[in-house]
Design a protein around this motif. Sequence first.
Motif, mmCIF file in Angstrom:
data_model
loop_
_atom_site.group_PDB
_atom_site.id
_atom_site.type_symbol
_atom_site.label_atom_id
_atom_site.label_comp_id
_atom_site.label_asym_id
_atom_site.label_seq_id
_atom_site.Cartn_x
_atom_site.Cartn_y
_atom_site.Cartn_z
ATOM 1 N N SER A 273 -86.985 -32.929 -62.948
ATOM 2 C CA SER A 273 -87.798 -31.108 -63.301
ATOM 3 C C SER A 273 -88.301 -31.461 -61.651
ATOM 4 O O SER A 273 -87.450 -31.715 -60.712
ATOM 5 C CB SER A 273 -88.499 -31.750 -64.021
ATOM 6 O OG SER A 273 -89.154 -32.968 -63.752
ATOM 7 N N TYR A 274 -88.625 -29.884 -61.752
ATOM 8 C CA TYR A 274 -89.073 -29.322 -61.073
ATOM 9 C C TYR A 274 -90.450 -29.693 -60.233
ATOM 10 O O TYR A 274 -91.621 -29.206 -61.471
ATOM 11 C CB TYR A 274 -88.980 -27.809 -60.448
ATOM 12 C CG TYR A 274 -87.591 -27.294 -59.744
ATOM 13 C CD1 TYR A 274 -86.789 -27.462 -58.673
ATOM 14 C CD2 TYR A 274 -86.865 -27.072 -61.350
ATOM 15 C CE1 TYR A 274 -85.593 -27.067 -58.719
ATOM 16 C CE2 TYR A 274 -85.851 -26.922 -60.884
ATOM 17 C CZ TYR A 274 -84.953 -26.574 -60.023
ATOM 18 O OH TYR A 274 -83.477 -26.581 -59.517
ATOM 19 N N LYS B 128 -94.732 -30.042 -60.080
ATOM 20 C CA LYS B 128 -95.343 -28.911 -61.238
ATOM 21 C C LYS B 128 -94.132 -27.694 -60.941
ATOM 22 O O LYS B 128 -95.567 -26.367 -61.060
ATOM 23 C CB LYS B 128 -95.904 -28.840 -60.354
ATOM 24 C CG LYS B 128 -97.060 -29.852 -59.716
ATOM 25 C CD LYS B 128 -98.593 -29.736 -59.453
ATOM 26 C CE LYS B 128 -99.304 -28.862 -59.742
ATOM 27 N NZ LYS B 128 -100.162 -28.817 -58.111
ATOM 28 N N GLY B 129 -93.289 -27.557 -61.397
ATOM 29 C CA GLY B 129 -92.198 -26.008 -62.560
ATOM 30 C C GLY B 129 -92.455 -25.368 -61.298
ATOM 31 O O GLY B 129 -91.682 -24.630 -61.541
ATOM 32 N N ALA B 130 -92.851 -25.279 -60.049
ATOM 33 C CA ALA B 130 -92.969 -24.597 -58.619
ATOM 34 C C ALA B 130 -92.294 -25.360 -57.298
ATOM 35 O O ALA B 130 -93.204 -24.816 -56.575
ATOM 36 C CB ALA B 130 -94.223 -23.520 -59.295
ATOM 37 N N GLY B 131 -91.648 -26.332 -56.874
ATOM 38 C CA GLY B 131 -91.756 -26.959 -56.499
ATOM 39 C C GLY B 131 -90.128 -27.431 -55.675
ATOM 40 O O GLY B 131 -89.230 -26.534 -56.257
ATOM 41 N N THR C 112 -93.535 -28.837 -74.652
ATOM 42 C CA THR C 112 -94.263 -27.769 -73.700
ATOM 43 C C THR C 112 -94.417 -28.274 -72.947
ATOM 44 O O THR C 112 -95.208 -29.055 -72.610
ATOM 45 C CB THR C 112 -95.096 -26.991 -75.138
ATOM 46 O OG1 THR C 112 -94.752 -26.872 -76.249
ATOM 47 C CG2 THR C 112 -96.519 -26.001 -73.959
ATOM 48 N N MET C 113 -93.343 -27.568 -71.917
ATOM 49 C CA MET C 113 -93.709 -28.441 -70.198
ATOM 50 C C MET C 113 -95.617 -27.442 -69.372
ATOM 51 O O MET C 113 -95.414 -26.194 -69.264
ATOM 52 C CB MET C 113 -92.599 -27.881 -69.816
ATOM 53 C CG MET C 113 -91.435 -28.356 -69.961
ATOM 54 S SD MET C 113 -89.541 -27.850 -69.264
ATOM 55 C CE MET C 113 -88.578 -28.997 -70.258
ATOM 56 N N ILE C 114 -96.106 -28.488 -69.290
ATOM 57 C CA ILE C 114 -97.046 -27.850 -68.720
ATOM 58 C C ILE C 114 -97.039 -28.755 -66.871
ATOM 59 O O ILE C 114 -97.100 -29.444 -67.320
ATOM 60 C CB ILE C 114 -98.594 -28.036 -69.173
ATOM 61 C CG1 ILE C 114 -98.322 -28.450 -70.529
ATOM 62 C CG2 ILE C 114 -99.445 -27.975 -68.556
ATOM 63 C CD1 ILE C 114 -99.310 -28.674 -71.763
ATOM 64 N N ASP C 115 -97.672 -27.873 -66.225
ATOM 65 C CA ASP C 115 -97.978 -28.627 -64.519
ATOM 66 C C ASP C 115 -99.255 -28.594 -64.885
ATOM 67 O O ASP C 115 -99.787 -27.884 -64.835
ATOM 68 C CB ASP C 115 -97.048 -27.123 -63.736
ATOM 69 C CG ASP C 115 -95.686 -26.235 -64.280
ATOM 70 O OD1 ASP C 115 -95.773 -27.157 -64.569
ATOM 71 O OD2 ASP C 115 -96.285 -24.716 -64.240
ATOM 72 N N GLU D 139 -103.706 -27.150 -74.546
ATOM 73 C CA GLU D 139 -103.782 -26.244 -73.272
ATOM 74 C C GLU D 139 -104.468 -27.790 -72.128
ATOM 75 O O GLU D 139 -104.754 -29.155 -72.169
ATOM 76 C CB GLU D 139 -105.254 -25.725 -73.359
ATOM 77 C CG GLU D 139 -104.732 -24.469 -74.460
ATOM 78 C CD GLU D 139 -105.823 -23.147 -74.409
ATOM 79 O OE1 GLU D 139 -107.431 -23.551 -73.976
ATOM 80 O OE2 GLU D 139 -105.373 -21.706 -74.553
ATOM 81 N N PHE D 140 -103.938 -27.676 -71.158
ATOM 82 C CA PHE D 140 -104.954 -28.759 -69.833
ATOM 83 C C PHE D 140 -106.341 -27.532 -69.345
ATOM 84 O O PHE D 140 -106.606 -26.239 -69.503
ATOM 85 C CB PHE D 140 -103.494 -27.723 -68.674
ATOM 86 C CG PHE D 140 -103.631 -27.813 -67.213
ATOM 87 C CD1 PHE D 140 -104.641 -29.290 -67.364
ATOM 88 C CD2 PHE D 140 -102.856 -27.595 -66.049
ATOM 89 C CE1 PHE D 140 -104.777 -29.983 -65.905
ATOM 90 C CE2 PHE D 140 -103.620 -28.214 -64.515
ATOM 91 C CZ PHE D 140 -104.471 -29.051 -64.917
#
Lengths: 536, 536
Positions: free
Chosen positions: A262-263, A265-268, A316-319, A354-355
Motif C-alpha cells: 500500500s501507499y 498514509k495513502g499519499a506517499g 475501510t482504509m484510514i490513513d 473514526e480516526f
Amino acid sequence: MRMRLDLLGFLLVGALALAQAPASLSPAEKEEAAKIYFDRCAGCHGVLRKGATGPALDPKKMAEKGVEYLKAVIFGGLPGGMPDWGRQGILKEKDIELVARFLLEQPPAPPVPTFEEIKKTWKVQVPPEKRPTKPLHNRNWQNFFGQVLRDTGQVAIIDGDKKELVAIVPTGFATHILRSSATGRYFMAIGRDGKASLIDLWMNPPQVVAESKPCVDARSIESSKFRGYEDKYAVVGCYWPPTMVVLDGLTLEPLKMVSTISYAKGAGELVTEARVAAIVASHFNPEWIVNLKESGQTWLVDYSNLHKKGRPLPITMIDTDLFLHDGGWALKRYFIVAANALNKLIVIDTKTREFTAEVEAGVRPHPGRGSNWEHPTYGPVWATGNIGSPEVTVVGVDPERHPQYAWKVVKRISLPYAGTLFIKTHPNSPWVIVDFPMSPSPQAAASLCAIDKRKLEVTKCWEVPKAQELKARMVHPEFNKGGTEIWVSAWGAKDTPTFIVVYDALTLKEKARITGDWVRTPTGKFNVYNTAYDIY
Amino acid sequence: MRMRLDLLGFLLVGALALAQAPASLSPAEKEEAAKIYFDRCAGCHGVLRKGATGPALDPKKMAEKGVEYLKAVIFGGLPGGMPDWGRQGILKEKDIELVARFLLEQPPAPPVPTFEEIKKTWKVQVPPEKRPTKPLHNRNWQNFFGQVLRDTGQVAIIDGDKKELVAIVPTGFATHILRSSATGRYFMAIGRDGKASLIDLWMNPPQVVAESKPCVDARSIESSKFRGYEDKYAVVGCYWPPTMVVLDGLTLEPLKMVSTISYAKGAGELVTEARVAAIVASHFNPEWIVNLKESGQTWLVDYSNLHKKGRPLPITMIDTDLFLHDGGWALKRYFIVAANALNKLIVIDTKTREFTAEVEAGVRPHPGRGSNWEHPTYGPVWATGNIGSPEVTVVGVDPERHPQYAWKVVKRISLPYAGTLFIKTHPNSPWVIVDFPMSPSPQAAASLCAIDKRKLEVTKCWEVPKAQELKARMVHPEFNKGGTEIWVSAWGAKDTPTFIVVYDALTLKEKARITGDWVRTPTGKFNVYNTAYDIY
Ligand code: DHE
Ligand code: DHE
Ligand code: HEC
Ligand code: HEC
C-alpha cells in the motif's frame, strides 16, 4: 556494441566488488545466516532490511561501516533499542560473524506463497463436530493461563487456581502471542513462522485441534467477536508476505488473502513490505481493526459478508500514521495503537469508526494492550509504557463524560528505568505493574514496578530474586481471573529453565513460583478470562 | 570461494548469452522500442509482459520463437486477436524489427511514481471559483460530442446540432476515453500516459481547466455521481503502477492512492500487475465499481468519508473473475462487466452491493458499455458484442419482473463478421448498431450492422463508403441526445485525415460527414447527455 561493453563492464565491476568483500558466504552459510536473521533481526529491521523499529540495513551502508563494527553492534547492542545478542548469550561468536557478513550481501528475496500452498499447510486434528460440547475436565478453565515458551515453539497451559501444568502443546516456531476466541474456549497461537494453532481448552488435556500456516512470518492473530459471529472467523496478520489472511474460526481453513502492499498514509511511496501489526476485534461492529506498520494505515475489516458470492470483504482504509505496532482497548470502544517510532498514540473510535485523535507519548511507546482504570479526577484513563524513556504515559479516554481530559496526557509517571515492554492492571487491584525487559541493565531487566492507580506514582520497585542469576528478564505481567494475583515470566536463554513468579495483587508479596524443566524462554502469558473479555 | 566462482560464471554466461543474441539494442533503440511497446502492445500484453488480453511475452519463449517469427506476427497479426500492425501501416518495418528485438530482452522495470511526484503533475488552469456559473455560449452543449483523436492526443468538441467543430483541446498521449461529470458540464479525458484532463464545456470555447497525471499508464476515469456528491471526486484507474487514484472532482488534485496489487480472486497468486479496467459510478450508493483485471476482483469504493480525518475509504473487495475489462449498466442498477478471456459476463447488483450472476457470452466479449432496450417477450435486455465470434449476445436483466430470463442468454444474434468492439442503441431508435474494427478483413472493418431490437436479428449490414480507401476501420457508434442520429468514426492512420459519418437513426441513411484536416485517428466519441445519463 557500446551497450554490450557497458553491460559487461558493469557486470565485471559487480563481480570485482564481490571479490574484494570480506569472504562471501557459502550457500550453506548463507542459508544459516538467513535463518538467524529471519528469527532474530527481521522483526525489527524487516525481511527486506528496509527498516521498521530498527533502521534500514542497506548492504552498501553496512559495507561502509565494516564487518568489525557490525559484529560489535550485534554483540553489544545499541542504546536506541538494538539488543545485545552476544552479551545475552543468545548468539554465539560464530553466529554473529555469520550475520554480520550476511548484512554485506543483498538480502535474498523471500518467497510469496500462493493460496494453494498455504492451503496445503491446513490440518484439522479434531474436526468441530468431534469436539466436546462441554469441558471434559473439572478444572476452572476460565482461569487457565496460556504461557508462550518462545524458543521451544510451545505453549504451556497452566491451571491458574492450582498453579499446575495442565498441558504443553506444540505451536509455531518462536511462538509470539496468544489470543482468546470470543468465548475463551479456544486459544489461538501465532508463531513467527506464520503458523496459527487453535487450542481447545475443553479437551482433556487441552490440545491443538486445528492449524494452518498462512504466512512465512507473522505476529498477530485474532478471532471474530461481534454478537452472532463468535469464533466464526479468524484473521492472521503477516509480516511476510505483507498480507492479511482470513481463516475459518473453528478449523483455521484459509479463506481469503488480502495484500497489504500500500501507499504510505495513502499519499506517499509504495510500501512493498507493509507488515501487519496489531489486530483487534471490534465490539460494536462485525469487524477487525488491522494496523499496517510501514504504510501507516488502519484498516477496518468487516467480516460479515464472507458467506456471500465472491466473499465480499469491505475494508475501510484510514490513513493514520507510520510505524503502527501494538495497542489495546480503552473503554472497550476506543482502540489505541502506538505509532512507535513517532512517539505517538493513534486513537480509533470503533463505534463511530473514526480516526479520533493523536496523543504524544514518551519515547517509543509500547503498550502491549495498555492498562485501563478509573481515576478520581480524570475519569477513565488508559496508560502505556515506553521502551525509550522511563515513563508511563497516562491518557484521559472519556470524551463523553470527561471531555477536558480526553486524548490528553493527564500524567507522565516517572520510572527508575526505561525499557518497558508491558504494563498491566485489573479492576480488582490497586496496582499497575510495569516491566523493563528492554533495559540494557540486567538489574533493571530483572525488576518490576507497581504504580498506585490513584496517586499516579510509583509506590514500589523491586528486583525479582534469582532472575539476574538465571540471566533472565522479567516480562509481561498478567493478572488471574479474579484479579488477586499477578503472574510475571522470567525470560532466559533456551538452555536454562527459569520460572514464572506469582504475586499477591494487593500486598505485592511473592506467593508462588512455577518452575520445572519445561519453563524455558517463557514470555507472554494470557489468562483466559481476562484475554477473552479484554480486561487489562 | 565456490560461491564467488559460481557467481562469476553465471555473470559471464549471462554476458555471453547477450553477445550471441541477434544484435542487442542500443540504449537509444531500446528507449524507442520501449515507447512503441508501451504505446501499442502493453495494453494487451502488460507493461511487464506478463500477459492479459494477449499472452505473456517471456524473453526466453520469444528467443525460442526467433526474431523472424516475431516480425511476421507483428506485421501480419494472429487470428486470436493480435492486430496486424504492419499490414495496417501503423508500424513501419524498422519499428517492427525494433520491437521484435526488444521482446528478446528483459522488460525494463517501469517506475512507480510517488504521491509527491504525481502531485507535481497537478495543474489548475482555471480554478473552480473563476469558472462561469452558466454557459458562456448559446450552443446546445448537452448535445456536444467529445471525439477522441487518439494519436494526436487531443479531444475535439463538436456541436451535435450544427455538426460544427467547436474546439480542439490537448489531452494525454494516445487519449483513450472520455467520461462525463454527473451534470454533463465537464468531460474528463484519460490518456494512455495516465494524464487526466478536465474539460469545461461552459467555457467559450470549451477548454481544459485542470489536469494531473496520476499514473504512468491508464485506461479509465470516472466522476462521483451519487446525490450530494455530484462532481465532488474523480477516480483514475491505472494500468501502471497498479493503482487507483482518487482526485478532487473539480480540480483533479490527487487525494489518495490505493495499490491494487492483490491475490487472484482473493485465493490465488499474488498479482503484482493487477491493472484497473472499467470503473463506473453507482446511482444507489456513493461509490465506484472498480474492476481489477488480472486479479479478478471487483471493488466497491465508497467515496463518502474522504472529508474525515485520515480520509477513510471503504473498499468492498469481491472476488469475481479474471480478465475483467469493460462493461456498463443494465437498468442503471446492475453493472455488467466482461471477464473477456473467460468468455464470461459478471453481474454486480449495485443496489444490494452483491455479486449476482455469471453469464456465458460469446468469444472474448467486448461490450464497451453494452446496449439496453425493452424486448416484448424478454423484458429489459442488455447486449454485448464479441471480438472472437460473430455474435451479439443478448441477456435478460430483470430478475424482479422477468425472473425466468434474468441472467440468461435470451438470444445469440448471428453477425456476418467477428471483431466487434462496440455496440450502441438509444431508446428512440429501433436499431442496435454494431462495429467490426478488430476484424482482420479490411472490408469487414469498414462495415457496420444494424440489429432489429424486436426481431433480435440483423436487418442490414453495409460497408461505409471511402473507409477502406482511407485504410480506416469504422469504430464506436454513438447516438445524439435526441436519439435521431448515429455517429461513427473512421479510424485510420495518423497521417491521413478521415471522417465521422452521421446516420439517420430511423432510416439508417447517411445524413452528413464531418471532415477536416483535424479528423485524424478519431476513435471513441461521447455525446454529453447520453454519457452523463448513461443512455446506451
Ligand atoms: C505487532 C506486534 C504485537 C501486537 C499484536 C496484536 O496485538 O495483534 C506484539 C505483541 C506482543 C505481545 C502481546 C502483549 C499483550 O499483552 O497483548 C507479547 C507478549 C509480545 C512479546 C514479544 N514480542 Fe511482540 N514483537 C513484535 C511485534 C508485535 N508484538 C515485533 O516485531 C518484535 C519487536 C520483533 C520480532 O522479531 O518479533 C517483537 C518482539 C517481541 C519479543 O521479543 C517478545 C517480548 C517476546 C516473544 O515472545 O517474542 N509481543
Ligand atoms: C479497461 C478499458 C475500457 C473500459 C473503461 C471504463 O469503462 O472505465 C475501455 C473502454 C474503451 C472505450 C469506451 C467505450 C464506451 O462506449 O464506453 C473506447 C472508445 C475504447 C477505445 C479503444 N480501446 Fe479501450 N482498450 C483497453 C482498455 C479499456 N478500454 C486496452 O487495454 C486495450 C485493449 C489496449 C490498449 O493498449 O489500450 C484498449 C484498446 C482500445 C483501442 O485501441 C480503442 C479501440 C481506440 C482508442 O482510442 O484507443 N476503449
Ligand atoms: C527489538 C528490535 C531489534 C531487533 C530484534 C534487532 N535490532 Fe538491530 N537495531 C535496532 C535499533 C532500534 C537500532 C538503532 C539503535 C541505535 O541507533 O541506537 C538497531 C541498530 C542495528 C545496527 C546498526 C545500524 C547502523 O546503521 O549503525 C545493526 C548493524 C543491527 N541493528 C543489526 C541487527 C541484527 C544483525 C539483528 C539480529 C541478530 C538485529 N539488529 C536485531 C533494533 C533491533
Ligand atoms: C488488442 C490486443 C493486442 C495488442 C494491442 C497487441 N497484441 Fe500481441 N497478441 C494478442 C493476442 C490476443 C495474441 C494471441 C493471438 C493468437 O494466438 O491467435 C497475441 C500474440 C502475440 C505474439 C505471439 C506470441 C506467441 O507466443 O506466439 C506476439 C509476439 C505479440 N502478440 C506481440 C505483440 C506486439 C509486439 C504488439 C505491439 C506492437 C502487440 N502484440 C500488441 C493481442 C494483442
